[in-house]
Write an enzyme that holds these catalytic residues in place. Structure first.
Site, PDB file in Angstrom:
ATOM      1  N   GLY A 118     -63.958  35.954  16.072  1.00  0.00           N
ATOM      2  CA  GLY A 118     -64.209  36.437  17.346  1.00  0.00           C
ATOM      3  C   GLY A 118     -64.452  34.606  17.705  1.00  0.00           C
ATOM      4  O   GLY A 118     -64.924  34.234  18.461  1.00  0.00           O
ATOM      5  N   LYS A 148     -55.742  43.222  24.370  1.00  0.00           N
ATOM      6  CA  LYS A 148     -56.092  43.144  25.458  1.00  0.00           C
ATOM      7  C   LYS A 148     -56.112  41.387  26.342  1.00  0.00           C
ATOM      8  O   LYS A 148     -56.482  41.038  25.991  1.00  0.00           O
ATOM      9  CB  LYS A 148     -58.208  43.650  26.112  1.00  0.00           C
ATOM     10  CG  LYS A 148     -58.225  45.236  25.553  1.00  0.00           C
ATOM     11  CD  LYS A 148     -58.976  45.437  25.098  1.00  0.00           C
ATOM     12  CE  LYS A 148     -59.552  46.698  24.828  1.00  0.00           C
ATOM     13  NZ  LYS A 148     -61.094  46.797  24.628  1.00  0.00           N
ATOM     14  N   GLY A 204     -56.511  38.780  12.769  1.00  0.00           N
ATOM     15  CA  GLY A 204     -55.909  39.500  11.688  1.00  0.00           C
ATOM     16  C   GLY A 204     -55.001  39.504  11.218  1.00  0.00           C
ATOM     17  O   GLY A 204     -54.027  39.276  11.043  1.00  0.00           O
ATOM     18  N   ARG A 248     -62.425  36.121   1.910  1.00  0.00           N
ATOM     19  CA  ARG A 248     -63.427  35.558   1.966  1.00  0.00           C
ATOM     20  C   ARG A 248     -64.447  34.125   0.840  1.00  0.00           C
ATOM     21  O   ARG A 248     -64.618  34.075   1.568  1.00  0.00           O
ATOM     22  CB  ARG A 248     -64.601  36.166   2.768  1.00  0.00           C
ATOM     23  CG  ARG A 248     -63.870  36.576   4.022  1.00  0.00           C
ATOM     24  CD  ARG A 248     -64.713  37.581   5.272  1.00  0.00           C
ATOM     25  NE  ARG A 248     -64.093  37.600   5.847  1.00  0.00           N
ATOM     26  CZ  ARG A 248     -64.153  38.391   6.966  1.00  0.00           C
ATOM     27  NH1 ARG A 248     -65.249  39.590   6.567  1.00  0.00           N
ATOM     28  NH2 ARG A 248     -63.737  38.321   7.983  1.00  0.00           N
TER      29      ARG A 248
HETATM   30  P1  AMP Z   1     -55.951  42.760  19.285  1.00  0.00           P
HETATM   31  O1  AMP Z   1     -56.878  42.797  18.275  1.00  0.00           O
HETATM   32  O2  AMP Z   1     -56.279  42.568  20.506  1.00  0.00           O
HETATM   33  O3  AMP Z   1     -55.116  41.285  18.488  1.00  0.00           O
HETATM   34  O4  AMP Z   1     -54.983  43.508  19.665  1.00  0.00           O
HETATM   35  C1  AMP Z   1     -53.992  44.161  18.179  1.00  0.00           C
HETATM   36  C2  AMP Z   1     -53.583  45.372  18.448  1.00  0.00           C
HETATM   37  O5  AMP Z   1     -53.044  45.028  19.895  1.00  0.00           O
HETATM   38  C3  AMP Z   1     -52.671  45.643  17.026  1.00  0.00           C
HETATM   39  O6  AMP Z   1     -53.234  46.324  16.631  1.00  0.00           O
HETATM   40  C4  AMP Z   1     -51.143  46.134  17.627  1.00  0.00           C
HETATM   41  O7  AMP Z   1     -50.949  47.814  17.205  1.00  0.00           O
HETATM   42  C5  AMP Z   1     -51.487  46.314  19.150  1.00  0.00           C
HETATM   43  N1  AMP Z   1     -50.623  46.177  20.372  1.00  0.00           N
HETATM   44  C6  AMP Z   1     -50.243  45.129  20.553  1.00  0.00           C
HETATM   45  N2  AMP Z   1     -48.911  45.324  21.183  1.00  0.00           N
HETATM   46  C7  AMP Z   1     -49.112  46.414  21.697  1.00  0.00           C
HETATM   47  C8  AMP Z   1     -48.668  47.291  23.041  1.00  0.00           C
HETATM   48  N3  AMP Z   1     -47.547  46.565  23.152  1.00  0.00           N
HETATM   49  N4  AMP Z   1     -48.870  48.374  23.218  1.00  0.00           N
HETATM   50  C9  AMP Z   1     -50.256  48.992  22.620  1.00  0.00           C
HETATM   51  N5  AMP Z   1     -50.511  48.299  21.358  1.00  0.00           N
HETATM   52  C10 AMP Z   1     -50.116  47.017  21.445  1.00  0.00           C
END
Ligand code: AMP
Length: 396
Positions: A376, A199, A353, A36
């Site tokens: 974000g 999510k 990330g 950064r």
């Molecule tokens: P995000 O911060 O929303 O981009 O989510 C990233 C996280 O989603 C990472 O830590 C991944 O391990 C998790 N992730 C991705 N696919 C899956 C899955 N099928 N089941 C559980 N966790 C997941």
């Protein structure tokens, strides 16, 4: 609306307050990753070369909750910056008042100052007008290069602008606005978006804002399971956001009405637990054999199908892993998507990330048009929101 750029400002002989993002990981005074700090070097060296007198840098670091806490001091960042630019960086023990004024006098013409963590004052996050005015009183002009903080209306990103004569965006901010703005407003087509991660809720606004704009939307990661649930397919113990099943159905209906290519995985890697070394197998999505196991990565057929769509696109944005990328066994989908995105002959923008880590792991970072480090802020921008820190900067 195009924003004024640092190159539109007269900097010579003026006190220049620059909001940067030096929110770097520090443990026991040691910076483990200075990405950064290095990301703001173009704006910093430009200001120095164009006669800022002095250049006054300010940033937040971590969450010190409105009071001084040595654990969150920016002092190690001053040392690191000094090494990177080969000049003295005067560190001010407070971001306003006499300590700040003293450091500014000490730095003098053509000097560089780094102010202590803005969040040592609770007024920063409250966007307190008196605090914003105190910050602004240190300078003649203001430059914001902290895109990653622009979605927050804080004193150093928003309030301060009301009290300075002139404001502009630094190079890092300008690059984020240009690339993210281009994909939303003037994408070369076909335009494909790939969204993954944990999510739907985190990316609901982004999906809703993209459905009317893209030609293809590819979904992966845990968020796919909320869509599968909406189709009443078996999902076992996979992550599902029950309260968003309705929203997922609606998104699918809108995608269908627009006739865009909306793709969910057709196969996946399932395992009993989210754990390295557990037995796993590839199943077709919809196969009842999933039982009470969970889906942890996209499968080979899905990888091939997504690769085809990506290869045919002229603009691609990607945010979020296709599976549990942290565990090698479930990282293949994400790595293959990283490679596919890197091979696109067109504009590619990635954020988040894990996606950034995946292109780094695949060794293809320098083949991506723009790596958005905004976190974000990038998601809010792609979700169609006006960012307060961007809105505040003067237009051209
Ligand atoms: P995000 O911060 O929303 O981009 O989510 C990233 C996280 O989603 C990472 O830590 C991944 O391990 C998790 N992730 C991705 N696919 C899956 C899955 N099928 N089941 C559980 N966790 C997941």
């Amino acid at each position: 609306m195009a924003k004024r750029s640092i190159t539109d400002l007269e900097l010579k002989g003026r006190r220049v307050l620059m909001r940067v993002d030096f929110n770097v990981p520090i443990k026991n005074g040691v910076i483990s990753d200075d990405t950064r700090i290095r990301a703001s070097l173009p704006s910093i060296t430009y200001a120095i070369d164009h006669g800022a007198s002095p250049l006054i840098l300010c940033s937040h670091l971590g969450r010190p909750k409105g009071k001084p806490n040595p654990e969150f001091s920016l002092k190690p960042a001053a040392t690191r910056l000094s090494e990177l630019i080969g000049r003295t960086v005067v560190f001010a023990d407070d971001c306003i008042g006499e300590p700040a004024q003293r450091a500014i006098r000490q730095a003098g013409a053509n000097g560089v100052v780094l102010l202590e963590n803005l969040r040592f004052h609770g007024e920063e996050e409250k966007n307190d007008p008196a605090f914003a005015k105190a910050l602004a009183s240190l300078a003649d002009v203001y430059v914001n290069d902290a895109f990653g903080s622009a979605h927050r209306a804080h004193a150093s990103t928003e309030g301060v602008v009301r009290h300075v004569k002139e404001s502009a965006a630094g190079f890092l901010m300008a690059a984020e606005l240009e690339h993210l703005g281009k994909v939303l407003e003037r994408p070369d087509r076909p335009f494909a978006a790939i969204l993954g991660g944990a999510k739907v809720s985190d990316k609901l606004e982004v999906i809703e804002n993209l459905v009317p704009r893209v030609d293809a939307l590819l979904i992966g990661g845990a968020m796919a399971y909320t869509f599968f649930k909406g189709r009443t397919l078996p999902v076992g113990k996979s992550l599902v956001e029950e309260e968003l099943v309705g929203a997922a159905r609606e998104i699918e209906a809108r995608a269908k009405a627009r006739n865009l290519r909306f793709e969910l995985p057709s196969d996946h890697v399932v395992a009993p637990r989210l754990e390295a070394g557990v037995p796993s197998e590839v199943l077709a999505v919809g196969d009842q054999a999933i039982g009470d196991r969970m889906g942890l990565d996209i499968g080979p057929k899905t990888i091939a199908a997504y690769r085809d769509v990506i290869a045919g696109a002229k603009t691609v944005i990607w945010n979020g892993p296709m599976g549990v990328f942290e565990i090698d066994q479930f990282a293949r989908g994400t790595i293959e998507v990283a490679r596919a995105v890197a091979s696109v002959k067109g504009t590619t923008v990635i954020g988040g990330g894990d996606s950034i880590a995946a292109v780094a792991k695949a060794g293809v970072t320098d083949r991506i048009t723009h790596v958005s480090t905004g976190g974000g802020a990038s998601l809010e921008f792609l979700g169609g929101r006006e960012l307060p820190g961007v809105a505040a900067i003067a237009n051209k």
